[in-house]
Design a protein around this motif. Structure first.
Motif, short mmCIF file in Angstrom:
data_model
loop_
_atom_site.label_atom_id
_atom_site.label_comp_id
_atom_site.label_asym_id
_atom_site.label_seq_id
_atom_site.Cartn_x
_atom_site.Cartn_y
_atom_site.Cartn_z
N LYS A 29 0.84 -1.19 0.00
CA LYS A 29 0.00 0.00 0.00
C LYS A 29 0.89 1.24 0.00
O LYS A 29 1.77 1.38 0.85
CB LYS A 29 -0.92 0.02 1.22
CG LYS A 29 -1.94 -1.12 1.22
CD LYS A 29 -2.87 -1.02 2.41
CE LYS A 29 -3.90 -2.15 2.39
NZ LYS A 29 -4.83 -2.08 3.54
N ILE A 30 0.63 2.14 -0.95
CA ILE A 30 1.39 3.38 -1.08
C ILE A 30 0.37 4.51 -1.14
O ILE A 30 -0.53 4.50 -1.98
CB ILE A 30 2.27 3.38 -2.33
CG1 ILE A 30 3.30 2.24 -2.25
CG2 ILE A 30 2.98 4.73 -2.50
CD1 ILE A 30 4.10 2.05 -3.52
N SER A 31 0.49 5.50 -0.25
CA SER A 31 -0.52 6.55 -0.21
C SER A 31 0.11 7.91 0.03
O SER A 31 1.20 8.03 0.61
CB SER A 31 -1.54 6.26 0.90
OG SER A 31 -0.94 6.23 2.15
N ALA A 42 5.01 6.34 -11.56
CA ALA A 42 5.22 5.02 -10.97
C ALA A 42 5.10 3.96 -12.06
O ALA A 42 4.05 3.84 -12.70
CB ALA A 42 4.20 4.75 -9.87
N GLN A 62 -1.88 -1.24 -3.91
CA GLN A 62 -2.83 -0.14 -3.81
C GLN A 62 -2.10 1.19 -3.78
O GLN A 62 -1.25 1.41 -2.91
CB GLN A 62 -3.69 -0.26 -2.55
CG GLN A 62 -4.63 -1.45 -2.55
CD GLN A 62 -5.54 -1.46 -1.33
OE1 GLN A 62 -5.64 -0.46 -0.61
NE2 GLN A 62 -6.21 -2.56 -1.09
N PHE A 63 -2.44 2.06 -4.73
CA PHE A 63 -2.02 3.45 -4.68
C PHE A 63 -3.25 4.28 -4.31
O PHE A 63 -4.30 4.15 -4.93
CB PHE A 63 -1.53 3.94 -6.05
CG PHE A 63 -0.19 3.42 -6.47
CD1 PHE A 63 0.97 3.88 -5.88
CD2 PHE A 63 -0.09 2.49 -7.50
CE1 PHE A 63 2.21 3.42 -6.30
CE2 PHE A 63 1.14 2.02 -7.92
CZ PHE A 63 2.30 2.48 -7.32
N SER A 64 -3.11 5.15 -3.32
CA SER A 64 -4.22 6.04 -2.97
C SER A 64 -3.68 7.41 -2.60
O SER A 64 -2.56 7.55 -2.12
CB SER A 64 -5.02 5.46 -1.80
OG SER A 64 -4.25 5.41 -0.62
N MET A 66 -2.55 9.70 -4.37
CA MET A 66 -1.37 10.11 -5.13
C MET A 66 -1.63 11.45 -5.82
O MET A 66 -2.74 11.74 -6.26
CB MET A 66 -1.02 9.05 -6.17
CG MET A 66 -0.81 7.66 -5.59
SD MET A 66 0.62 7.54 -4.50
CE MET A 66 1.94 7.67 -5.71
N ILE A 76 0.97 6.51 -13.85
CA ILE A 76 1.12 5.21 -13.20
C ILE A 76 0.80 4.14 -14.24
O ILE A 76 -0.26 4.18 -14.87
CB ILE A 76 0.19 5.04 -11.99
CG1 ILE A 76 0.53 6.08 -10.91
CG2 ILE A 76 0.31 3.63 -11.41
CD1 ILE A 76 -0.43 6.05 -9.71
N VAL A 87 -5.54 1.96 -8.38
CA VAL A 87 -5.24 3.37 -8.12
C VAL A 87 -6.57 4.04 -7.82
O VAL A 87 -7.50 3.98 -8.64
CB VAL A 87 -4.58 4.06 -9.33
CG1 VAL A 87 -4.28 5.53 -8.99
CG2 VAL A 87 -3.32 3.35 -9.77
N SER A 90 -6.97 9.52 -6.41
CA SER A 90 -5.71 10.16 -6.78
C SER A 90 -5.92 11.20 -7.86
O SER A 90 -6.94 11.20 -8.55
CB SER A 90 -4.70 9.10 -7.24
OG SER A 90 -4.35 8.25 -6.17
#
Length: 293
Positions: A29-31, A42, A62-64, A66, A76, A87, A90
């Protein structure tokens, strides 16, 4: 498309300048990351041929939250077998290639298994990509584009499904739902190609299993929805609860001259289209089932 590769321990990055770049593994998870002035915001995945020992596609990434701005290429990109990844919530603006993309590339360990699938782009705002698409899917299955706002594309569609860049073929379903597209589409390739707000382009293999539903398309530069000429077909596309208004220099829905396949229209409203509401260029074998309101 920029087939970037990831950085692994002791391996020099052959594509420096990416904000985030790697395999990312399972359930990462990346936020709330702000990325500006990179090549790609990304890039997810690495080619299997780079360093086979490091092969491990993203799964459940999971990207949130961004915020990606002013890139030279993609915002991305879920490449190299990325699956079950998302995603959401974002914001992406002024990217130099696709703001959001799934690329089911062939540079994978096993093309029968390592397919870009079940990825979701949800609740995002995409604005002003200065080259290429707002959101794109190249091959794979089960991918979903839902609840996004896409506006002011410079020269390409707001949303595009395509089989260029030699992806693993589309299979299963691909869903475009509950999106708003405003002032999308444009002209590119020395003004030889005019793109719709939503464009399907199948030069290499069929684009199957497509649903476009519950979507507003307004103030398009050219067509609202466009089925582009290509070597393959678009069988059984479902277009449901879609409103298209003000296709300023094109049709509400257009099938170009060598487009093949069919689309079933249910509760589709088209108004104020410069070139007509439902148009087939001469030579097109495309079949429309149903008529706009």
């Amino acid at each position: 498309m920029d087939p970037g590769r990831a950085v692994a321990a002791g391996v020099e990055d052959p594509d420096p300048g990416h904000g985030l770049n790697g395999r990312f593994g399972k359930n990462t998870k990346i936020s709330n990351v702000w990325i500006e002035h990179t090549n790609v915001g990304a890039w997810v995945g690495r080619d299997y041929s780079d360093t086979p020992a490091y092969w491990n596609p993203a799964d459940g990434l999971q990207f949130s939250g961004m915020r990606i701005r002013d890139t030279y290429a993609d915002g991305i990109n879920f490449a190299n077998g990325s699956r079950n990844s998302t995603v959401f919530n974002s914001s992406l603006r002024t990217t130099g290639d696709d703001s959001l993309a799934v690329w089911a590339s062939t540079f994978v360990k096993d093309q029968s298994v390592d397919i870009g699938h079940d990825n979701h782009f949800t609740n995002n705002t995409v604005q002003l990509p200065w080259r290429a698409n707002g959101i794109a899917v190249y091959g794979g299955y089960g991918n979903v584009i839902e609840n996004n706002l896409v506006s002011d594309t410079m020269n390409y569609p707001g949303i595009m499904l395509a089989t260029d860049h030699s992806p693993i073929a589309f299979s299963g379903t691909t869903t475009i739902a509950n999106n708003g597209l405003y002032r999308c589409g444009g002209v590119f390739w020395n003004e030889q190609q005019k793109f719709g707000a939503i464009t399907l382009f199948a030069p290499q293999s069929d684009i199957v299993g497509v649903t476009i539903r519950d979507t507003d398309i307004s103030d398009s530069t050219y067509d609202g929805i466009q089925f582009k000429s290509g070597g393959a077909a678009y069988p059984n596309v479902a277009i449901t609860n879609v409103r298209i208004d003000k296709s300023n220099n094109g049709a509400g829905i257009l099938a170009q001259g060598s487009a093949r396949g069919s689309a079933t229209l249910t509760n589709v409203t088209i108004t104020n289209s410069a070139a007509g509401n439902l148009v087939k260029d001469p030579g097109s074998q495309f079949v429309f089932n149903g008529t706009p309101n």
